[in-house]
Write a protein that holds these residues in place. Structure first.
Motif, PDB file in Angstrom:
ATOM      1  N   UNK A 134       1.103  -1.184  -0.080  1.00  0.00           N
ATOM      2  CA  UNK A 134      -0.154   0.048   0.044  1.00  0.00           C
ATOM      3  C   UNK A 134       0.926   1.295  -0.024  1.00  0.00           C
ATOM      4  N   UNK A 135       0.297   2.385  -0.667  1.00  0.00           N
ATOM      5  CA  UNK A 135       1.175   3.514  -0.627  1.00  0.00           C
ATOM      6  C   UNK A 135       1.238   4.278   0.728  1.00  0.00           C
ATOM      7  N   UNK A 136       0.553   3.875   1.644  1.00  0.00           N
ATOM      8  CA  UNK A 136       0.721   4.429   2.804  1.00  0.00           C
ATOM      9  C   UNK A 136       1.707   3.871   3.705  1.00  0.00           C
ATOM     10  N   UNK A 137       2.380   2.495   3.528  1.00  0.00           N
ATOM     11  CA  UNK A 137       3.401   2.003   3.915  1.00  0.00           C
ATOM     12  C   UNK A 137       4.649   2.922   4.243  1.00  0.00           C
ATOM     13  N   UNK A 138       4.683   3.581   5.219  1.00  0.00           N
ATOM     14  CA  UNK A 138       6.086   4.273   5.275  1.00  0.00           C
ATOM     15  C   UNK A 138       7.035   4.141   6.225  1.00  0.00           C
ATOM     16  N   UNK A 139       6.786   2.808   7.021  1.00  0.00           N
ATOM     17  CA  UNK A 139       7.832   2.507   7.886  1.00  0.00           C
ATOM     18  C   UNK A 139       8.050   1.197   7.597  1.00  0.00           C
ATOM     19  N   UNK A 140       9.577   0.636   8.288  1.00  0.00           N
ATOM     20  CA  UNK A 140       9.724  -0.693   7.791  1.00  0.00           C
ATOM     21  C   UNK A 140       9.043  -1.576   8.611  1.00  0.00           C
ATOM     22  N   UNK A 141       8.688  -1.278   9.803  1.00  0.00           N
ATOM     23  CA  UNK A 141       7.774  -2.556  10.582  1.00  0.00           C
ATOM     24  C   UNK A 141       6.393  -2.541   9.860  1.00  0.00           C
ATOM     25  N   UNK A 142       5.960  -1.463   9.406  1.00  0.00           N
ATOM     26  CA  UNK A 142       4.552  -1.541   8.667  1.00  0.00           C
ATOM     27  C   UNK A 142       4.859  -2.576   7.579  1.00  0.00           C
ATOM     28  N   UNK A 143       5.669  -2.239   6.697  1.00  0.00           N
ATOM     29  CA  UNK A 143       5.908  -2.984   5.677  1.00  0.00           C
ATOM     30  C   UNK A 143       6.210  -4.464   5.655  1.00  0.00           C
ATOM     31  N   UNK A 144       7.043  -4.537   6.681  1.00  0.00           N
ATOM     32  CA  UNK A 144       7.353  -6.317   7.025  1.00  0.00           C
ATOM     33  C   UNK A 144       5.887  -6.849   7.345  1.00  0.00           C
ATOM     34  N   UNK A 145       5.098  -6.092   8.238  1.00  0.00           N
ATOM     35  CA  UNK A 145       3.953  -6.778   8.819  1.00  0.00           C
ATOM     36  C   UNK A 145       3.016  -6.814   7.439  1.00  0.00           C
TER      37      UNK A 145
END
Length: 268
Positions: A134-145
């Motif tokens: 998603x375009x709103x994924x702006x942090x590493x932990x959010x992206x990995x989750x």
């Protein structure tokens, strides 16, 4: 009294360790710390490595250390016993901790990649492109989750088809199918995220709670736990390989640029 063959002792060690690491969320995440460092190894191997040398950072067979890395095993070093069941007969083989090797002229050092803060934006962009985040994924932990959630959701149906044959002797046998499914899905997703986050230098429990692994006590047999562990490894390993390759390219580009400018190399 007849001497018990070493192979049987190592098999007993695997069964005992499976019981131990499925006894609580803390015990399971302790194992996942090892799995994150050794993500290239399948569950059956990382389980035994965790049982024998839980703090290990890097390990390989004697052949790899000698021939590929140009490092020699120190005299008296004790190998870590693993089980090879790929041939007609099961046998033991051994890997050695990097700390058990000695440097020689021309020796290589394993590339144990890290993601410093200055590289996170580049890694995030690469992950977003590769895994269509998603375009709103702006942090590493959010992206990995998000990656863990998407990949485990996509693989859940296939995983559930095989789980039924691995539940014998565990509390899972006889449970309602929907409960088993929910328990497995939660553990599957959270375990993959934990491995990804830990290997990428994050503290996974900043984003998870012990209760998120409460179902691990239902996977208290070697068969059931192996199924969860193998599926976790299957999902996490290629993601971490991708990240490792990207980090290596970043370092190579920095090195080339630094050498071209005649500056000193600084990696931190």
């Amino acid at each position: 009294m007849a001497k018990i063959p070493k192979l049987y002792k190592i098999q007993e060690l695997a069964e005992q360790t499976a019981t131990e690491i499925s006894s609580s969320p803390a015990a399971w995440t302790g194992y996942l710390d090892t799995a994150a460092r050794l993500y290239r190894y399948p569950f059956s191997d990382s389980l035994l490595i965790h049982a024998q040398r839980p703090d290990i950072m890097a390990c390989a067979s004697m052949g790899v250390w000698n021939k590929k890395m140009g490092r020699w095993i120190r005299k008296g070093a004790k190998g870590i016993a693993l089980i090879d069941d790929t041939g007609p007969e099961r046998r033991l083989w051994y890997v050695f901790d990097m700390a058990d090797t000695r440097l020689l002229p021309g020796s290589r050092i394993p590339f144990l990649w890290q993601i410093p803060e200055r590289h996170r934006e580049t890694i995030l962009k690469s992950l977003a492109d590769t895994y269509q985040l998603d375009q709103g994924t702006g942090q590493l932990h959010t992206a990995l989750f998000e990656i863990a959630s998407n990949l485990t959701k996509a693989g859940l149906e296939a995983a559930m088809k095989g789980l039924d044959t691995q539940m014998e002797g565990s509390p899972l046998r006889g449970r309602d199918e929907s409960i088993v499914r929910d328990t497995f899905q939660t553990l599957f997703r959270n375990s993959v995220f934990y491995v990804l986050a830990r290997r990428c230098g994050l503290e996974p429990m900043d984003y998870l709670k012990p209760e998120d692994f409460a179902g691990i006590t239902d996977f208290n047999t070697l068969m059931a736990l192996s199924y969860l562990g193998e599926n976790t490894s299957r999902i996490a390993e290629p993601v971490l390989r991708d990240i490792g390759r990207k980090v290596r390219r970043i370092y190579q580009q920095e090195t080339q640029k630094t050498l071209a400018n005649g500056s000193d190399l600084v990696y931190n």
